[in-house]
Design an enzyme around this catalytic site. Structure first.
Site, PDB file in Angstrom:
ATOM      1  N   GLY A 158       0.857  -1.186   0.000  1.00 36.47           N
ATOM      2  CA  GLY A 158       0.000   0.000   0.000  1.00 36.47           C
ATOM      3  C   GLY A 158       0.893   1.235   0.000  1.00 36.47           C
ATOM      4  O   GLY A 158       2.017   1.195  -0.508  1.00 36.47           O
ATOM      5  N   ILE A 160       2.525   2.664   2.431  1.00 38.46           N
ATOM      6  CA  ILE A 160       3.777   2.547   3.196  1.00 38.46           C
ATOM      7  C   ILE A 160       4.742   1.600   2.466  1.00 38.46           C
ATOM      8  O   ILE A 160       5.927   1.915   2.301  1.00 38.46           O
ATOM      9  CB  ILE A 160       3.494   2.087   4.641  1.00 38.46           C
ATOM     10  CG1 ILE A 160       2.721   3.190   5.369  1.00 38.46           C
ATOM     11  CG2 ILE A 160       4.791   1.747   5.377  1.00 38.46           C
ATOM     12  CD1 ILE A 160       2.122   2.776   6.711  1.00 38.46           C
ATOM     13  N   ARG A 180      -3.077  -8.975  -1.575  1.00 36.35           N
ATOM     14  CA  ARG A 180      -4.230  -9.781  -1.973  1.00 36.35           C
ATOM     15  C   ARG A 180      -4.400  -9.725  -3.500  1.00 36.35           C
ATOM     16  O   ARG A 180      -4.717 -10.683  -4.150  1.00 36.35           O
ATOM     17  CB  ARG A 180      -5.492  -9.279  -1.285  1.00 36.35           C
ATOM     18  CG  ARG A 180      -6.077 -10.333  -0.373  1.00 36.35           C
ATOM     19  CD  ARG A 180      -7.265  -9.849   0.376  1.00 36.35           C
ATOM     20  NE  ARG A 180      -7.018  -8.597   1.071  1.00 36.35           N
ATOM     21  CZ  ARG A 180      -7.921  -7.975   1.818  1.00 36.35           C
ATOM     22  NH1 ARG A 180      -9.124  -8.479   1.964  1.00 36.35           N
ATOM     23  NH2 ARG A 180      -7.645  -6.848   2.426  1.00 36.35           N
ATOM     24  N   VAL A 237       6.370  -3.643  10.745  1.00 34.60           N
ATOM     25  CA  VAL A 237       5.890  -2.300  11.123  1.00 34.60           C
ATOM     26  C   VAL A 237       4.375  -2.220  10.908  1.00 34.60           C
ATOM     27  O   VAL A 237       3.810  -1.120  10.901  1.00 34.60           O
ATOM     28  CB  VAL A 237       6.603  -1.172  10.325  1.00 34.60           C
ATOM     29  CG1 VAL A 237       8.080  -1.097  10.659  1.00 34.60           C
ATOM     30  CG2 VAL A 237       6.384  -1.317   8.823  1.00 34.60           C
ATOM     31  N   ARG A 239       1.200  -4.758  12.132  1.00 32.94           N
ATOM     32  CA  ARG A 239       0.579  -5.003  13.425  1.00 32.94           C
ATOM     33  C   ARG A 239       1.149  -6.311  13.988  1.00 32.94           C
ATOM     34  O   ARG A 239       1.386  -7.269  13.236  1.00 32.94           O
ATOM     35  CB  ARG A 239      -0.947  -5.142  13.296  1.00 32.94           C
ATOM     36  CG  ARG A 239      -1.694  -3.815  13.183  1.00 32.94           C
ATOM     37  CD  ARG A 239      -1.636  -3.001  14.472  1.00 32.94           C
ATOM     38  NE  ARG A 239      -2.372  -1.758  14.399  1.00 32.94           N
ATOM     39  CZ  ARG A 239      -1.859  -0.561  14.073  1.00 32.94           C
ATOM     40  NH1 ARG A 239      -0.595  -0.461  13.762  1.00 32.94           N
ATOM     41  NH2 ARG A 239      -2.617   0.518  14.072  1.00 32.94           N
ATOM     42  N   GLU A 268       1.097  -6.089  23.091  1.00 33.27           N
ATOM     43  CA  GLU A 268       1.650  -4.753  23.110  1.00 33.27           C
ATOM     44  C   GLU A 268       1.009  -3.994  24.262  1.00 33.27           C
ATOM     45  O   GLU A 268      -0.222  -4.038  24.358  1.00 33.27           O
ATOM     46  CB  GLU A 268       1.299  -4.057  21.792  1.00 33.27           C
ATOM     47  CG  GLU A 268       2.431  -3.212  21.268  1.00 33.27           C
ATOM     48  CD  GLU A 268       2.180  -2.725  19.854  1.00 33.27           C
ATOM     49  OE1 GLU A 268       1.536  -1.665  19.745  1.00 33.27           O
ATOM     50  OE2 GLU A 268       2.613  -3.392  18.896  1.00 33.27           O
ATOM     51  N   HIS A 287       6.636   0.518  19.084  1.00 36.54           N
ATOM     52  CA  HIS A 287       5.555   1.017  18.221  1.00 36.54           C
ATOM     53  C   HIS A 287       5.711   2.534  18.004  1.00 36.54           C
ATOM     54  O   HIS A 287       4.867   3.325  18.438  1.00 36.54           O
ATOM     55  CB  HIS A 287       4.174   0.698  18.823  1.00 36.54           C
ATOM     56  CG  HIS A 287       3.074   0.724  17.789  1.00 36.54           C
ATOM     57  ND1 HIS A 287       1.972  -0.085  17.848  1.00 36.54           N
ATOM     58  CD2 HIS A 287       2.906   1.469  16.673  1.00 36.54           C
ATOM     59  CE1 HIS A 287       1.171   0.162  16.817  1.00 36.54           C
ATOM     60  NE2 HIS A 287       1.735   1.113  16.079  1.00 36.54           N
TER      61      HIS A 287
HETATM   62  C1  GLV Z   1       0.224   3.208  13.813  1.00 34.63           C
HETATM   63  O1  GLV Z   1       0.473   2.071  14.059  1.00 34.63           O
HETATM   64  C2  GLV Z   1      -0.870   3.593  12.972  1.00 34.63           C
HETATM   65  O2  GLV Z   1      -1.722   2.751  12.674  1.00 34.63           O
HETATM   66  O3  GLV Z   1      -0.920   4.776  12.594  1.00 34.63           O
END
Ligand code: GLV
Length: 327
Positions: A158, A160, A180, A237, A239, A268, A287
């Site tokens: 996506g 990021i 996907r 990075v 979840r 977490e 995080h």
């Molecule tokens: C951080 O983890 C976010 O979802 O912005």
């Protein structure tokens, strides 16, 4: 012009000053700006009056919370991820939900790239050696490896994931990705599509940027780690729950994979005595991928825009994708 002062906005945690100042001048704002955690009874009392909620990803927004907040018409979360929110329950109550994609892509991609470099070059462990007076023992760290000519596998291409591509290309990496659906623009992006198993088998570094949903939960299990190269590193990075923590521990402890560098974990926060932290082939950061001044301010201001639009019954600048559009 809507009189916004008649609306009450509750915040679930401490807000960035830019967001606090703007909302405080426009609406009746209830926000805990002190240090330390807000008492739960205080938050419950604010929820009972709130027309809007300014939320963060560390609270669970479920039926239980929604029952305490009968007036809510908008929830705006200062995060891109919203797996902590029961969107269907919000939709059923007519509550519109916003989030903050886009504004954090570069900050998160920078941290992911940093963790990729750490996995290859042991920056954190090297620094720990020096801090603990073991400079002369640095050879015990072993040699790192070049990123050039290695394969990076991105899980979740996506915004990021796409922002990681030019960074990794600067290190002369080959890039493959799994989504996907294959992206029509992947040629232009400079990344090749791969099936999940092919990516596991070919990648020297795997970086997870995907969102947590039923199809990604537990995606990295014992079976996935077995398919990876023994020399491979995994970076997360996205979840924490995309990775099965026990399987990760076993894979690192038995040498099934070489290294992990995680900014997100399950659970977490990760307790200081968690078994993962007994290993010396993992880096864990708390995080903090979007935690820069510029990015946190941009997220906070977009959250304010989402709240004000929702209170005025206007389309949110950014509504979560799997909810009706309030046009
Ligand atoms: C951080 O983890 C976010 O979802 O912005």
């Amino acid at each position: 012009m809507t009189d916004l002062k008649k609306y009450t906005v509750a915040a679930s945690g401490k807000m960035r000053k830019v967001a606090y100042d703007k909302l405080n001048s426009d609406v009746n704002l209830l926000a805990w700006q002190h240090s330390g955690r807000m008492p739960a009874e205080q938050f419950d009392e604010w929820l009972s009056k709130a027309d809007a909620l300014y939320s963060a990803a560390n609270i669970k927004i479920d039926e239980n919370l929604l029952n305490k907040a009968p007036r809510l018409k908008v929830i705006a979360q200062a995060a891109v991820g919203y797996d902590n929110i029961d969107v269907a329950a919000c939709t059923a109550r007519g509550i519109v939900v916003g989030h903050t994609p886009g504004v954090l892509d570069d900050a998160v991609a920078d941290l992911a790239y940093g963790l990729i470099i750490d996995s290859a070059r042991h920056l954190v462990r090297g620094s720990e050696h020096v801090h603990s007076g073991r400079w002369g023992e640095h050879k015990g760290l072993g040699l790192g490896c070049d990123l050039a000519r290695k394969t990076l596998g991105i899980i979740g291409m996506g915004n990021i994931g796409s922002a990681i591509v030019p960074r990794a290309r600067a290190s002369k990496m080959r890039i493959i990705y799994h989504n996907r659906h294959r992206r029509a623009d992947d040629g232009k992006l400079g990344a090749e599509y791969a099936g999940f198993e092919v990516l596991l088998e070919q990648a020297d570094f795997i970086v997870i940027t995907a969102t947590l949903n039923p199809s990604t939960k537990g995606m990295f299990d014992a079976e996935a780690f077995k398919r990876m190269k023994k020399t491979a590193a995994i970076i997360n990075v996205g979840r924490g729950a995309i990775v099965d923590t026990d399987a990760l521990y076993d894979a690192l402890a038995t040498g099934e994979i070489a290294y992990a560098a995680f900014d997100v974990t399950d659970p977490e926060p990760l307790p200081g005595d968690h078994k993962l932290l007994t290993l010396d082939n993992i880096t864990v950061t708390p995080h903090m991928a979007s935690a820069t001044v510029e990015t946190r301010d941009a997220m906070a201001l977009l959250t304010v825009e989402n709240i004000l639009a929702g209170l005025m019954d206007l389309p949110l600048p950014v509504q979560v994708p799997d909810q009706w559009v309030n046009a």
